[in-house]
Scaffold this active site. Structure first.
Site, PDB file in Angstrom:
ATOM      1  N   LYS A   1      25.992  45.420  43.391  1.00 53.97           N
ATOM      2  CA  LYS A   1      27.130  45.967  42.644  1.00 53.97           C
ATOM      3  C   LYS A   1      26.949  45.732  41.145  1.00 53.97           C
ATOM      4  CE  LYS A   1      32.226  45.466  42.782  1.00 53.97           C
ATOM      5  NZ  LYS A   1      33.302  44.697  43.458  1.00 53.97           N
TER       6      LYS A   1
ATOM      7  N   SER B   1      37.251  46.992  44.767  1.00 54.16           N
ATOM      8  CA  SER B   1      36.401  47.474  43.697  1.00 54.16           C
ATOM      9  C   SER B   1      34.982  47.780  44.128  1.00 54.16           C
ATOM     10  CB  SER B   1      36.380  46.445  42.567  1.00 54.16           C
ATOM     11  OG  SER B   1      35.848  45.211  43.000  1.00 54.16           O
TER      12      SER B   1
ATOM     13  N   SER C   1      38.436  43.611  47.846  1.00 48.87           N
ATOM     14  CA  SER C   1      37.412  44.498  47.300  1.00 48.87           C
ATOM     15  C   SER C   1      36.164  44.652  48.141  1.00 48.87           C
ATOM     16  CB  SER C   1      37.014  44.026  45.892  1.00 48.87           C
ATOM     17  OG  SER C   1      38.068  44.219  44.989  1.00 48.87           O
TER      18      SER C   1
END
Length: 492
Positions: A105, A180, A204
């Site tokens: 990420k 997220s 997330s």
């Protein structure tokens, strides 16, 4: 290609195949889970180069539609694959993910790459060294093929930002892929890597797993070492206590494998737990508390049905399942907001206003209108009350070692639903089931259960700290009944 014919032929006669691969003799390498792919590479039935080629080909085919991977590391991945194949040829001992393509990420440090966190002002903020979770993936032999998208500042369940644009849900473009770690969830669902790294402070990892119909493991407090060397000033108390790392996968066994890999110790993180992956066996039969209707607001009937269906799957396997509420759930949601909103208001919110991102700012403004920051006395009181609530939950877990809730209380919201006060209020209402695990530092495993129109419905399985193994055991039972997730082609 001779090598490709070899691994397909060998797999056809492998009676130990996972259900995901059983009988599928003509699968491409990108379709395999990490466990099977690592085995194929380790035994010489496929090469790391072929695995990387296959995943990159898949990436180029589907990523333009979903925008899950926002930095493709093609030359680096190909070079790493050549090195991996050379190591195997020399007879070196092979680590557990040797040659397996994965993603990371954009909000964690990866040496030589920007830790941009979806923010235009950080697009050239280059990390000098790897974060522990990235270092651990590399140490395990994984090959990182790309970096996945996140909302600006990683503070929304919508994965959209002014730097990289919007990530789309491959099952339904009109709804969020979650956040997220929305890029990680969408990448896993479409076959761009077998494991996608994510992180979770309010859902997330679990929310993108739910929205995209894959498996997502939020690990408990300090299970995986977690820090960014590029941020030596540290983080607020709420993030220290609640934020954890975790994988997205298409099989529960891959989540277990990824956990073992990611949890390797790192002395840079003082919180890291050096504890066994397998805890002491609980009393049998294991009792499970299911919560189909989450207190504090409405729960969508499809999500309530998913929880009850998960309970039936476990009951059929010998678990004792009861509909019973853990302690003070509504107050726990309030405490999460009191701590996190105050952290954000005092730290992140001024940075967001300075660095800018229109939708992130609008969503944050809406959140701060729905949930107010508290003063220092209120903040300390919330942290103290959290401690008491943790004690009551730990006592509860001694009788009911597992708790199952909806991952979100509602269906995935429409894209950009959080940029208005009314929309943000609905989003936060839906999120209340996701906030308890981070508040209390608990593990939570999101698994698909059932379906609703184009989407999978899903549940999260929670247990006490350091008992990811109990969550994974139950997840495998549910997976056996529901079927292993297969990669999908995205909706156009």
């Amino acid at each position: 290609m001779i090598m490709r014919r070899t691994w397909r032929s060998a797999l056809r006669h492998d009676t130990a195949c996972h259900p995901q691969t059983e009988g599928l003799c003509l699968m491409e390498l990108w379709q395999y889970d990490a466990t099977d792919l690592a085995r194929l590479i380790r035994t010489g039935q496929a090469s790391a180069r072929e695995a990387v080629d296959s995943v990159l080909k898949r990436l180029h085919a589907v990523n333009p539609t979903v925008n899950a991977v926002v930095r493709v590391l093609e030359p680096e991945a190909r070079a790493a694959a050549e090195t991996a194949d050379a190591a195997r040829a020399r007879g070196h001992a092979l680590p557990p993910l040797h040659g397996v393509p994965v993603t990371t990420k954009v909000n964690v440090d990866q040496a030589g790459l920007p830790t941009d966190n979806g923010v235009v002002a950080l697009k050239d903020f280059i990390a000098k060294e790897d974060s522990p979770v990235v270092a651990n993936l590399k140490h395990a032999g994984a090959i990182i093929v790309g970096r996945t998208n996140a909302p600006a500042f990683s503070m929304r369940i919508f994965t959209d930002n002014a730097l990289h644009g919007c990530t789309y849900n491959p099952r339904d473009r009109t709804v969020t892929p979650g956040g997220s770690s929305g890029g990680a969830g969408a990448a896993t669902a479409t076959g761009i890597g077998a494991i996608a790294h994510g992180n979770d402070i309010g859902g997330s990892v679990r929310i993108p797993a739910y929205c995209n119909g894959v498996v997502g493991l939020r690990t408990g407090f300090a299970r995986i070492p977690s820090l960014n060397p590029s941020a030596p000033t540290g983080r607020p108390i709420g993030a220290i206590l609640m934020a954890t790392q975790g994988p997205h996968t298409r099989s529960v066994r891959d989540a277990r494998l990824a956990l073992e890999v990611m949890a390797r110790g790192d002395r840079r993180d003082w919180r890291w737990n050096d504890v066994p992956m397998q805890g002491p066996p609980p009393a049998r039969p294991i009792k499970v508390a299911i919560v189909p209707e989450v207190p504090g607001g409405p729960t969508h009937p499809a999500q309530a049905a998913a929880v009850r269906l998960a309970g039936k799957h476990l009951q059929a396997a010998g678990y004792v399942v009861e509909e019973i509420l853990p302690p003070d759930m509504e107050r726990g949601v309030e405490l999460w907001h009191m701590i996190c909103v105050t952290d954000v208001f005092g730290g992140l919110w001024p940075q967001m206003q300075k660095m800018g991102d229109p939708d992130a700012i609008a969503a944050m403004q809406a959140w701060l209108q729905v949930q107010k920051a508290v003063d220092l006395q209120g903040y300390v009181a919330a942290l103290t009350e959290r401690e008491g609530l943790m004690l009551r939950w730990m006592t509860f877990f001694h009788q009911w070692p597992l708790v199952i809730l909806p991952t979100l209380c509602d269906l995935p919201p429409k894209q950009r639903a959080d940029v208005t006060v009314e929309g943000q209020r609905d989003v936060l209402q839906s999120m209340r089931s996701a906030l308890l695990a981070p508040l209390l530092g608990l593990p939570g495993l999101a698994v698909p259960v059932g379906s609703h129109e184009k989407l999978r419905t899903g549940v999260q399985i929670m247990s006490m700290r350091n008992r990811e193994d109990l969550c994974l055991d139950a997840g495998e039972v549910i997976e056996a009944a529901e079927g292993v997730v297969k990669p999908i082609d995205p909706e156009h």
